[in-house]
Design a protein around this motif. Structure first.
Motif, PDB file in Angstrom:
ATOM      1  N   LEU A 107       0.889  -1.250   0.220  1.00  0.00           N
ATOM      2  CA  LEU A 107       0.073   0.025   0.002  1.00  0.00           C
ATOM      3  C   LEU A 107       0.860   1.189   0.038  1.00  0.00           C
ATOM      4  CD1 LEU A 107      -2.571   1.361   0.164  1.00  0.00           C
ATOM      5  CD2 LEU A 107      -2.583   0.992   2.780  1.00  0.00           C
ATOM      6  N   LYS A 108       1.907   1.234   0.584  1.00  0.00           N
ATOM      7  CA  LYS A 108       2.849   2.341   0.866  1.00  0.00           C
ATOM      8  C   LYS A 108       3.644   2.779  -0.631  1.00  0.00           C
ATOM      9  CE  LYS A 108       6.603   4.410   3.451  1.00  0.00           C
ATOM     10  NZ  LYS A 108       7.631   3.880   4.757  1.00  0.00           N
ATOM     11  N   GLU A 109       3.651   1.689  -1.559  1.00  0.00           N
ATOM     12  CA  GLU A 109       4.210   1.950  -2.923  1.00  0.00           C
ATOM     13  C   GLU A 109       2.966   2.762  -3.579  1.00  0.00           C
ATOM     14  OE1 GLU A 109       7.106   2.042  -4.428  1.00  0.00           O
ATOM     15  OE2 GLU A 109       8.055   1.686  -2.479  1.00  0.00           O
ATOM     16  N   ASP A 110       1.691   2.299  -3.155  1.00  0.00           N
ATOM     17  CA  ASP A 110       0.610   2.837  -4.180  1.00  0.00           C
ATOM     18  C   ASP A 110       0.433   4.547  -3.589  1.00  0.00           C
ATOM     19  OD1 ASP A 110      -1.946   2.037  -5.612  1.00  0.00           O
ATOM     20  OD2 ASP A 110      -2.622   3.260  -4.053  1.00  0.00           O
ATOM     21  N   LEU A 111       0.473   4.541  -2.315  1.00  0.00           N
ATOM     22  CA  LEU A 111       0.159   5.996  -2.024  1.00  0.00           C
ATOM     23  C   LEU A 111       1.327   6.885  -2.494  1.00  0.00           C
ATOM     24  CD1 LEU A 111      -1.365   5.337   1.568  1.00  0.00           C
ATOM     25  CD2 LEU A 111      -2.443   5.622  -0.676  1.00  0.00           C
ATOM     26  N   LYS A 112       2.428   6.272  -2.723  1.00  0.00           N
ATOM     27  CA  LYS A 112       3.600   7.115  -2.803  1.00  0.00           C
ATOM     28  C   LYS A 112       3.617   7.925  -4.348  1.00  0.00           C
ATOM     29  CE  LYS A 112       7.511   5.136  -2.764  1.00  0.00           C
ATOM     30  NZ  LYS A 112       8.729   4.417  -2.247  1.00  0.00           N
ATOM     31  N   ARG A 113       2.680   7.076  -5.266  1.00  0.00           N
ATOM     32  CA  ARG A 113       2.380   7.614  -6.591  1.00  0.00           C
ATOM     33  C   ARG A 113       1.590   8.729  -6.815  1.00  0.00           C
ATOM     34  NH1 ARG A 113      -1.878   5.843  -8.977  1.00  0.00           N
ATOM     35  NH2 ARG A 113      -3.224   4.364  -8.011  1.00  0.00           N
ATOM     36  N   ARG A 114       0.711   8.957  -5.913  1.00  0.00           N
ATOM     37  CA  ARG A 114      -0.523   9.853  -6.049  1.00  0.00           C
ATOM     38  C   ARG A 114       0.225  11.362  -6.003  1.00  0.00           C
ATOM     39  NH1 ARG A 114      -5.462   7.027  -5.219  1.00  0.00           N
ATOM     40  NH2 ARG A 114      -4.672   4.660  -5.140  1.00  0.00           N
ATOM     41  N   ASP A 115      -0.839  12.171  -6.339  1.00  0.00           N
ATOM     42  CA  ASP A 115      -0.533  13.785  -6.801  1.00  0.00           C
ATOM     43  C   ASP A 115      -0.159  14.256  -5.317  1.00  0.00           C
ATOM     44  OD1 ASP A 115      -3.194  13.876  -5.756  1.00  0.00           O
ATOM     45  OD2 ASP A 115      -3.947  14.594  -7.740  1.00  0.00           O
ATOM     46  N   PHE A 116      -1.361  14.771  -4.453  1.00  0.00           N
ATOM     47  CA  PHE A 116      -1.056  15.717  -3.239  1.00  0.00           C
ATOM     48  C   PHE A 116      -1.234  14.644  -2.067  1.00  0.00           C
ATOM     49  CE2 PHE A 116      -3.141  18.030  -6.919  1.00  0.00           C
ATOM     50  CZ  PHE A 116      -1.845  18.660  -7.390  1.00  0.00           C
ATOM     51  N   THR A 117      -0.662  15.252  -1.049  1.00  0.00           N
ATOM     52  CA  THR A 117      -0.465  14.579   0.213  1.00  0.00           C
ATOM     53  C   THR A 117      -2.059  14.215   0.769  1.00  0.00           C
ATOM     54  OG1 THR A 117      -0.276  16.738   1.355  1.00  0.00           O
ATOM     55  CG2 THR A 117       1.759  15.271   0.850  1.00  0.00           C
ATOM     56  N   ILE A 118      -2.877  15.254   0.419  1.00  0.00           N
ATOM     57  CA  ILE A 118      -4.157  15.384   1.116  1.00  0.00           C
ATOM     58  C   ILE A 118      -5.125  14.031   0.435  1.00  0.00           C
ATOM     59  CG2 ILE A 118      -4.479  17.782   1.768  1.00  0.00           C
ATOM     60  CD1 ILE A 118      -5.919  18.286  -0.628  1.00  0.00           C
ATOM     61  N   ASN A 119      -4.589  13.745  -0.835  1.00  0.00           N
ATOM     62  CA  ASN A 119      -5.244  12.704  -1.737  1.00  0.00           C
ATOM     63  C   ASN A 119      -4.507  11.300  -1.422  1.00  0.00           C
ATOM     64  OD1 ASN A 119      -6.995  14.756  -2.803  1.00  0.00           O
ATOM     65  ND2 ASN A 119      -5.949  15.062  -4.481  1.00  0.00           N
TER      66      ASN A 119
END
Length: 447
Positions: A107-119
């Motif tokens: 999951l950590k890798e997946d969240l790392k690719r997202r645009d903004f921290t709040i998303n």
């Protein structure tokens, strides 16, 4: 932290866990829930790969929305929920489209690719909030910040620059300084994004509570000169006019914020003075004038909106409102108001008055709405009394004219418009027998 999940989302998460896979709601729905807003969509991420999900959710209708990128859409009680496999975005072709993804169970890798921290936060009822990128802190501090290196995030997807401005505007957050500088350095790349996607983001900025914040940010980040260069020309343009205490750009911003959240109205406000720099002149007293800027502005606005791929109905309405926005200075009579409603349309006349009021508010105080209020009052009376205002309101049509010898096509239109002009002055003449008689006289004159 406790987020109230819809029952359908709970069903999807429970089914994933029963089959040995974790699952979380992720992205905007988590952000909105934390902020006390109602999420528009509930997106779910999981360690299960797409083919596995097709089996897990086989009792429901499952649409293979984007198997290549790991997404399926699960329909429960006619509600759609996107479920996506954790992934690592490997490569972007052109600053917008993903060429390749790699599925992962992290999951950590997946969240790392997202645009903004709040998303980039995830949540489920078993583990609570998962926030590897300090999104919660940025919500509390009202900051829009990229996940990781902002330059890398924007080079992956150039539209993210515009999304950053849009989120800042909608949520009334500030741009993180590194994020801001990365946009300034990459602004020209917005030209590589489709006009339709740019249009959609611009529309969302326009419909925010304080849209001026978005356009001021577009200007300061350098994006504005590539999206609406005509508006960039208005920045620091001194009006040299006693009725104005702002440059053209900031006058437009004031008018924009003084209108309600309606797309046609907001577009009209944004572009109502767009041609002022082109129409500027100074008299012998050094007072600035913008003769004909409403007419030039109407045409220029049409070109801008067409370039941004707005639909023809929207373009037509905006052009007409811009053309007529200076009429608040004219003498108001029932005859003039009927013709104005005919030109603008019943559906847009109130928007015109709202634009005019906002325009007055955007100048120097005190505000004088007397002429606008008078025009509105007369127009409401005309509409309430259902006066005939368009060709469709005539008690005669093209078929009636053909029966008395009118030629099909252009001639019919000419006669109907002449009849309408008579009716606008005297609605009592709107009777079929009278109109037929008038039309016959017109046909006699023709021959």
């Amino acid at each position: 932290m406790n987020i109230q999940l819809p029952k359908e989302v709970k069903i999807i998460l429970d089914m994933l866990y029963k089959n040995g896979y974790e699952g979380y709601v992720v992205g905007g729905c988590v952000r909105d829930s934390i902020m006390g807003r109602v999420p528009n969509d509930w997106d779910i991420c999981t360690g299960a790969e797409p083919n596995v999900m097709l089996d897990i959710f086989s009792q429901f209708k499952v649409i293979p929305t984007g198997l290549k990128h790991g997404t399926v859409t699960v329909l429960i009680d006619k509600k759609a929920f996107e479920v996506t496999t954790y992934r690592i975005d490997k490569d972007y072709l052109d600053g917008r489209h993903l060429r390749e993804v790699e599925f992962t169970n992290d999951l950590k890798e997946d969240l790392k690719r997202r645009d903004f921290t709040i998303n980039a936060m995830a949540y489920n009822e078993k583990e609570g909030l998962i926030d590897y990128n300090n999104g919660l802190s940025d919500i509390y501090n009202k900051i829009i910040k990229c996940v990781g290196n902002p330059t890398i995030r924007f080079n992956e997807d150039y539209l993210r620059m515009l999304r950053a401005v849009r989120f800042s505007t909608q949520l009334d957050y500030e741009l993180d300084m590194e994020t801001f500088e990365a946009i300034r350095n990459s602004a020209k790349n917005i030209l590589k994004i489709s006009k339709e996607r740019i249009r959609d983001e611009i529309s969302k900025i326009l419909l925010a509570q304080n849209p001026s914040k978005g356009f001021i940010l577009l200007e300061s980040t350098g994006l504005l000169q590539y999206i609406i260069p005509e508006l960039k020309k208005c920045v620091n343009f001194d009006q040299k006019n006693p009725h104005h205490d702002k440059d053209v750009f900031y006058h437009i911003m004031a008018v924009l914020d003084n209108t309600e959240s309606d797309l046609v109205l907001r577009l009209s406000a944004l572009l109502h003075d767009i041609a002022k720099p082109e129409c500027f002149s100074v008299d012998d007293r050094n007072i600035g004038h913008f003769y004909g800027h409403h007419m030039e502005g109407m045409e220029l606005a049409g070109k801008i909106l067409k370039r941004l791929r707005y639909d023809n109905k929207t373009i037509k309405a905006v052009k007409m409102l811009i053309r007529e926005h200076m009429l608040r200075h004219e003498v108001v009579t029932p005859r003039a108001m009927k013709r104005l409603i005919n030109r603008v349309g019943r559906e847009n006349i109130d928007k015109l008055f709202k634009l005019q009021r906002a325009d007055v508010k955007g100048g120097k105080t005190p505000c004088d709405f007397s002429n606008i209020n008078k025009a509105k009052k007369i127009s409401e009376k005309i509409l309430n009394e259902k006066h005939p205002l368009t060709v469709k309101d005539l008690d005669i049509n093209g078929h009636d004219l053909m029966k008395i010898g009118a030629r099909q096509g252009k001639e019919i239109g000419i006669i109907l418009n002449k009849l309408l002009n008579m009716i606008l002055d005297n609605p009592d003449l709107n009777r079929k027998d009278i109109l037929i008689s008038k039309a016959k006289n017109m046909l006699k004159l023709r021959s």
